[in-house]
Design a protein around this motif. Sequence first.
Motif, mmCIF file in Angstrom:
data_model
loop_
_atom_site.group_PDB
_atom_site.id
_atom_site.type_symbol
_atom_site.label_atom_id
_atom_site.label_comp_id
_atom_site.label_asym_id
_atom_site.label_seq_id
_atom_site.Cartn_x
_atom_site.Cartn_y
_atom_site.Cartn_z
ATOM 1 N N VAL A 9 0.897 -1.021 0.036
ATOM 2 C CA VAL A 9 -0.072 -0.004 -0.116
ATOM 3 C C VAL A 9 0.887 1.199 -0.022
ATOM 4 O O VAL A 9 0.748 2.131 -0.529
ATOM 5 N N GLY A 10 2.016 1.132 0.761
ATOM 6 C CA GLY A 10 2.895 2.128 0.758
ATOM 7 C C GLY A 10 3.636 2.522 -0.716
ATOM 8 O O GLY A 10 3.678 3.567 -0.925
ATOM 9 N N ALA A 11 3.771 1.528 -1.479
ATOM 10 C CA ALA A 11 4.243 1.650 -2.806
ATOM 11 C C ALA A 11 3.280 2.163 -3.577
ATOM 12 O O ALA A 11 3.543 3.077 -4.624
ATOM 13 N N TRP A 12 1.961 1.926 -3.265
ATOM 14 C CA TRP A 12 1.083 2.497 -4.104
ATOM 15 C C TRP A 12 0.791 3.933 -3.916
ATOM 16 O O TRP A 12 0.604 4.894 -4.753
ATOM 17 N N GLY A 13 0.970 4.487 -2.677
ATOM 18 C CA GLY A 13 0.663 5.762 -2.210
ATOM 19 C C GLY A 13 1.976 6.492 -2.842
ATOM 20 O O GLY A 13 1.702 7.859 -3.031
ATOM 21 N N THR A 14 3.303 5.872 -2.873
ATOM 22 C CA THR A 14 4.232 6.482 -3.244
ATOM 23 C C THR A 14 4.040 6.950 -4.852
ATOM 24 O O THR A 14 4.388 8.091 -5.208
ATOM 25 N N ALA A 15 3.725 6.101 -5.451
ATOM 26 C CA ALA A 15 3.595 6.267 -6.854
ATOM 27 C C ALA A 15 2.580 7.516 -7.007
ATOM 28 O O ALA A 15 2.798 8.207 -8.153
ATOM 29 N N LEU A 16 1.336 7.419 -6.454
ATOM 30 C CA LEU A 16 0.478 8.424 -6.664
ATOM 31 C C LEU A 16 0.833 9.751 -6.179
ATOM 32 O O LEU A 16 0.919 10.651 -6.856
ATOM 33 N N VAL A 17 1.706 9.744 -5.231
ATOM 34 C CA VAL A 17 2.098 11.137 -4.632
ATOM 35 C C VAL A 17 3.234 11.691 -5.707
ATOM 36 O O VAL A 17 3.092 12.789 -6.043
ATOM 37 N N LEU A 18 4.221 10.771 -6.004
ATOM 38 C CA LEU A 18 5.119 11.328 -7.140
ATOM 39 C C LEU A 18 4.309 11.764 -8.296
ATOM 40 O O LEU A 18 5.124 12.663 -8.853
ATOM 41 N N ASP A 19 3.743 10.982 -8.977
ATOM 42 C CA ASP A 19 2.914 11.536 -10.124
ATOM 43 C C ASP A 19 2.245 12.770 -9.970
ATOM 44 O O ASP A 19 2.452 13.554 -10.948
ATOM 45 N N ARG A 20 1.599 12.904 -9.133
ATOM 46 C CA ARG A 20 0.717 14.345 -8.915
ATOM 47 C C ARG A 20 1.903 15.477 -8.588
ATOM 48 O O ARG A 20 1.651 16.620 -8.960
ATOM 49 N N VAL A 21 2.583 15.173 -7.629
ATOM 50 C CA VAL A 21 3.782 16.364 -7.318
ATOM 51 C C VAL A 21 4.793 16.756 -8.311
ATOM 52 O O VAL A 21 5.037 17.720 -8.745
ATOM 53 N N ILE A 22 5.264 15.727 -8.980
ATOM 54 C CA ILE A 22 6.197 15.888 -9.820
ATOM 55 C C ILE A 22 5.616 16.623 -11.347
ATOM 56 O O ILE A 22 6.126 17.600 -11.679
ATOM 57 N N THR A 23 4.359 16.012 -11.566
ATOM 58 C CA THR A 23 3.656 16.836 -12.646
ATOM 59 C C THR A 23 3.466 18.330 -12.234
ATOM 60 O O THR A 23 3.649 19.453 -12.921
ATOM 61 N N ALA A 24 3.095 18.739 -10.846
ATOM 62 C CA ALA A 24 2.997 19.958 -10.581
ATOM 63 C C ALA A 24 3.928 20.948 -10.488
ATOM 64 O O ALA A 24 4.176 21.878 -11.210
ATOM 65 N N VAL A 25 5.285 20.170 -10.058
ATOM 66 C CA VAL A 25 6.502 21.090 -10.072
ATOM 67 C C VAL A 25 7.264 21.296 -11.294
ATOM 68 O O VAL A 25 8.100 22.150 -11.548
ATOM 69 N N LEU A 26 6.798 20.574 -12.228
ATOM 70 C CA LEU A 26 7.214 20.709 -13.647
ATOM 71 C C LEU A 26 6.529 21.594 -14.590
ATOM 72 O O LEU A 26 6.883 21.674 -15.726
ATOM 73 N N LEU A 27 5.378 22.140 -14.051
ATOM 74 C CA LEU A 27 4.719 22.897 -14.869
ATOM 75 C C LEU A 27 5.577 24.285 -15.285
ATOM 76 O O LEU A 27 6.195 24.693 -14.311
#
Length: 229
Positions: free
Chosen positions: A70-88
């Motif tokens: 479940v931690g790996a699932w959460g990590t993937a979700l957070v990374l996808d959302r945060v990195i997408t936002a940071v690279l705008l």
Amino acid sequence: MASNVKADGRATRWDDHRAQRKEEFVRAAVRAIDSLGPDVSVSDIATEAGVSKPVLYRYFADKAELHAAVGAWGTALVLDRVITAVLLPAPTRDRVTAGVAAYLDTIAEHPQAFLLLTRQHAGGDPLAAGKDQIAAKLARLLGDALRQLGGDAGAAEPWAHAVVGLGSSVGQWWLERRTMSRAAAAGYLGDFIWHALSGAAAEHGVQLTALDPMAGDATVRPLRKGTDG
């Protein structure tokens, strides 16, 4: 030789099937945690998945391994959302603010699941690998930014781990207390991270706002989201 090919094909199909089933069980675990809270039992998760508890344990050695998945699932979700936002394409400070907002928005979607992941566990930290993964990604982005500006890229790794630790702590606090709105919490956390990073960089003679895109320049630069320093 043909028999070996067939055997390999069967093994690959079985591996794919097992991986798919594990993903289904992780999604069921998230649903059960979201519904019943962070103290949900493995039996409750098995019920949500539509299988018996022994079947679930064929795929996960114990509860700690299930929590780690479940931690790996959460990590993937957070990374996808945060990195997408940071690279705008946006000013550097706005990128930081957007990344923080994306993080809190994401954990707010599954508050019970992320509460389970951020709390202490006898079987170990289910987010340990995920925190390292997120910190490594942030360190690469920060390192690229510092090198681009002629700064000391060696600072990137400790700064990245500091940001991850701060985010984890504030995220748990906000999920448990809810003493302010998510937007307010994101604003305060974003301000703190921005001033910590930009202030530390300035001490080394680097201005992070130099990464801000020029008018009409859509080029994405390493670190960002903000107005001015």
